[in-house]
Motif scaffolding. Structure first.
Motif, short mmCIF file in Angstrom:
data_model
loop_
_atom_site.label_atom_id
_atom_site.label_comp_id
_atom_site.label_asym_id
_atom_site.label_seq_id
_atom_site.Cartn_x
_atom_site.Cartn_y
_atom_site.Cartn_z
N GLN A 228 21.22 9.25 59.26
CA GLN A 228 22.60 9.66 59.03
C GLN A 228 23.33 9.87 60.36
OE1 GLN A 228 21.09 12.78 56.18
NE2 GLN A 228 22.86 12.11 54.96
N SER A 229 23.00 9.05 61.35
CA SER A 229 23.65 9.06 62.68
C SER A 229 23.54 10.41 63.37
CB SER A 229 25.12 8.65 62.56
OG SER A 229 25.24 7.35 62.03
N LEU A 230 22.42 11.11 63.16
CA LEU A 230 22.20 12.40 63.80
C LEU A 230 20.73 12.50 64.20
CD1 LEU A 230 23.74 15.10 64.37
CD2 LEU A 230 22.72 15.97 62.28
N PRO A 231 20.43 12.77 65.47
CA PRO A 231 19.03 12.82 65.90
C PRO A 231 18.25 13.94 65.21
CG PRO A 231 20.52 12.71 67.79
CD PRO A 231 21.37 12.99 66.59
N VAL A 232 16.94 13.78 65.19
CA VAL A 232 16.05 14.83 64.69
C VAL A 232 14.90 15.00 65.69
CG1 VAL A 232 16.56 14.47 62.25
CG2 VAL A 232 14.69 13.21 63.32
N ASN A 233 14.38 16.21 65.76
CA ASN A 233 13.21 16.46 66.60
C ASN A 233 11.93 16.54 65.78
OD1 ASN A 233 14.59 16.47 68.98
ND2 ASN A 233 14.57 18.68 69.28
N ARG A 234 12.02 17.08 64.58
CA ARG A 234 10.84 17.17 63.72
C ARG A 234 11.15 16.51 62.38
NH1 ARG A 234 9.59 22.47 63.76
NH2 ARG A 234 8.11 22.16 65.45
N THR A 235 10.39 15.50 62.05
CA THR A 235 10.59 14.80 60.79
C THR A 235 9.93 15.57 59.65
OG1 THR A 235 8.57 13.51 61.02
CG2 THR A 235 10.57 12.61 62.03
N ALA A 236 10.25 15.15 58.42
CA ALA A 236 9.65 15.78 57.25
C ALA A 236 8.15 15.55 57.22
CB ALA A 236 10.31 15.23 55.98
N VAL A 237 7.71 14.38 57.66
CA VAL A 237 6.27 14.09 57.69
C VAL A 237 5.58 14.99 58.70
CG1 VAL A 237 4.56 12.34 58.25
CG2 VAL A 237 6.55 11.72 56.89
N ALA A 238 6.18 15.13 59.90
CA ALA A 238 5.58 15.97 60.94
C ALA A 238 5.51 17.43 60.50
CB ALA A 238 6.39 15.87 62.23
N ALA A 239 6.46 17.86 59.67
CA ALA A 239 6.48 19.23 59.19
C ALA A 239 5.58 19.44 57.97
CB ALA A 239 7.91 19.65 58.85
N GLY A 240 5.00 18.35 57.46
CA GLY A 240 4.13 18.46 56.30
C GLY A 240 4.87 18.67 54.99
N VAL A 241 6.13 18.24 54.95
CA VAL A 241 6.96 18.46 53.75
C VAL A 241 7.08 17.21 52.90
CG1 VAL A 241 9.26 19.11 52.92
CG2 VAL A 241 8.29 20.29 54.88
N GLY A 242 7.38 16.08 53.54
CA GLY A 242 7.65 14.87 52.77
C GLY A 242 8.97 15.01 52.02
N ARG A 243 9.10 14.34 50.91
CA ARG A 243 10.31 14.49 50.10
C ARG A 243 9.99 15.41 48.94
NH1 ARG A 243 15.30 12.16 49.40
NH2 ARG A 243 16.21 12.51 47.35
N ILE A 244 10.79 16.45 48.80
CA ILE A 244 10.61 17.45 47.74
C ILE A 244 11.33 16.97 46.48
CG2 ILE A 244 11.05 19.84 47.07
CD1 ILE A 244 11.02 20.51 50.10
N ALA A 245 10.66 16.95 45.37
CA ALA A 245 11.25 16.50 44.11
C ALA A 245 12.33 17.47 43.65
CB ALA A 245 10.17 16.36 43.05
N ASP A 246 13.43 16.94 43.16
CA ASP A 246 14.56 17.77 42.72
C ASP A 246 14.13 18.80 41.68
OD1 ASP A 246 15.80 15.93 44.31
OD2 ASP A 246 17.37 15.39 42.86
N GLU A 247 13.35 18.36 40.71
CA GLU A 247 13.00 19.24 39.61
C GLU A 247 12.00 20.33 40.02
OE1 GLU A 247 10.37 15.56 39.49
OE2 GLU A 247 12.52 16.04 39.76
N GLU A 248 11.34 20.15 41.17
CA GLU A 248 10.36 21.14 41.62
C GLU A 248 10.97 22.18 42.57
OE1 GLU A 248 7.17 19.02 43.40
OE2 GLU A 248 6.51 18.08 41.52
N TYR A 249 12.13 21.89 43.11
CA TYR A 249 12.69 22.78 44.14
C TYR A 249 13.24 24.07 43.52
CZ TYR A 249 15.66 24.65 47.81
OH TYR A 249 16.24 25.47 48.73
N ARG A 250 12.96 25.17 44.19
CA ARG A 250 13.52 26.47 43.82
C ARG A 250 13.91 27.21 45.10
NH1 ARG A 250 12.97 24.03 39.88
NH2 ARG A 250 12.15 24.66 37.83
N LEU A 251 15.08 27.83 45.09
CA LEU A 251 15.49 28.71 46.17
C LEU A 251 15.36 30.14 45.68
CD1 LEU A 251 16.86 29.27 48.98
CD2 LEU A 251 19.02 29.38 47.70
N ALA A 252 14.53 30.92 46.34
CA ALA A 252 14.37 32.34 46.00
C ALA A 252 15.20 33.18 46.97
CB ALA A 252 12.90 32.73 46.10
N VAL A 253 16.03 34.04 46.42
CA VAL A 253 16.84 34.96 47.22
C VAL A 253 16.34 36.37 46.92
CG1 VAL A 253 19.15 35.76 47.80
CG2 VAL A 253 18.80 33.39 47.05
N ARG A 254 15.77 37.02 47.92
CA ARG A 254 15.16 38.33 47.74
C ARG A 254 16.06 39.41 48.34
NH1 ARG A 254 9.08 36.46 49.79
NH2 ARG A 254 8.72 34.96 48.09
#
Length: 378
Positions: A228-254
């Motif tokens: 998206q025309s913007l550099p990155v330093n750590r990729t999703a693969v390097a971070a051990g994340v990969g692509r997160i499935a939409d239906e599995e994602y949850r944001l917890a606000v504590r």
């Protein structure tokens, strides 16, 4: 037959105090800018005590400016330092090595100064390309040696003040006593050093000062190159994340009123667009348009107080800066978003899909990607 060892003899005419002073007048400000902006960067990356909740969120380009200056001044200092060392290196071979206790201490302080002054820009330059050929952690050692060099510089200036003053300008007493024929050669040397400084600056500063981006030749990052025309330093693969499935994602606000949101529920909340830069500690920066939910709105829903800090936790499995904290000024700033889109498009996984933090005047390493939960702190 007894072997006798003699110290080397140097006959160059410009190995003198006038040349060293002239180069030092440039090298000193470069080191000062690098040191001060480095302190700013360190405090913003590792806030403790009152800075943890008092760092300002404005101007939005603050960290972009200070870190850009830090890297640019550090790179500019390299040719200046080389020229300075060329000028004074015959003194490193003076014999006898120590004529008195005072002389020995002075030479020891110079050794510390030279070693630290070489280590700082060289290690910083290697950090910009993320190459660490040493067994220690870069950040704390680089920070500690910066203070060591600062102290050594102050001590050196105090010891050499009379000699510096006597050679400060063309009309200084000791300068006038030098051979007149050396003046033209000295000016040529200074012009060459100045040209080298200009060349390395112009061909690298475009990674943060984007009007000069087309002149970038030696900088490790092109500000336009990346997903998206913007550099990155750590990729999703390097971070051990990969692509997160939409239906599995949850944001917890504590917080006082904790809750959990799905990705579709996040998308259904009021969306806001802001233009903010990503400013990286390696020296590159780039502005972009981000769209998402205001962190302040999420905190109000969680019942957070107006002065609360927020801990932001990533879903990444590997790498540093998995957790960051937002002070109250950043948390309540309307420009601080949990971003879902970049430049009108859904976030690329390497940019933190499905949700990432973006805040003004904040180091890129703290713009947490792959956000999994927010925790309200008192």
């Amino acid at each position: 037959m007894k072997l006798r060892v003699f110290p080397p003899v140097f006959g160059g005419r410009l190995h003198d105090a006038r040349t060293a002073t002239s180069i030092g007048r440039w090298l000193g400000p470069a080191f000062l800018v690098c040191f001060v902006t480095g302190l700013v960067s360190h405090v913003m990356q590792h806030p403790t005590g009152w800075p943890a909740n008092g760092l300002p969120s404005r101007p939005v380009w603050g960290y972009r400016l200070t870190q850009g200056l830090h890297v640019a001044s550090g790179i500019a200092a390299i040719p200046l330092l080389l020229a300075k060392l060329w000028t004074v290196y015959p003194r490193l071979f003076e014999w006898p090595a120590a004529r008195s206790v005072r002389h020995a201490l002075e030479r020891l302080s110079v050794a510390v100064l030279v070693a630290g002054a070489v280590f700082e820009p060289v290690s910083g330059l290697l950090n910009t390309v993320q190459w660490y050929p040493w067994p220690f952690s870069f950040v704390p050692v680089h920070y500690a040696v910066a203070w060591l060099v600062a102290g050594a510089v102050v001590l050196h200036l105090a010891v050499k003040a009379p000699e510096i003053g006597a050679h400060w300008s063309r009309r200084s007493p000791r300068t006038l006593a030098l051979p007149a024929r050396d003046g033209a050669d000295r000016r040529s040397l200074l012009a060459a050093v100045g040209a080298a400084v200009g060349a390395v600056t112009v061909t690298t500063v475009g990674q943060s000062f984007t009007p000069l981006k087309d002149l970038v030749l030696f900088a490790p990052r092109d500000p336009d190159r990346g997903p998206q025309s913007l550099p990155v330093n750590r990729t999703a693969v390097a971070a051990g994340v990969g692509r997160i499935a939409d239906e599995e994602y949850r944001l917890a606000v504590r917080g006082p009123r904790p809750y959990i949101l799905t990705l579709n529920e996040l998308r259904a909340l009021p969306q806001h667009q802001v233009e903010l830069p990503i400013a990286c500690v390696e020296g590159w920066s780039r502005s972009a348009h981000w769209t998402g939910v205001r962190i302040a709105d999420l905190l109000v829903r969680a019942g957070a107080s107006p002065h609360a800090r927020v801990r932001v936790v990533s879903l990444q499995l590997r790498g540093g800066y998995r957790v960051s904290e937002l002070g109250s000024q950043h948390a309540r700033d309307p420009l601080t978003l949990l971003a879902l889109r970049l430049n009108g498009e859904e976030l690329d996984p390497d940019h933190g899909y499905p949700a990432r933090l973006i805040a003004p005047n904040r180091p890129g390493v703290l713009q947490t990607k792959w956000v999994g939960w927010l925790e309200v702190l008192s």
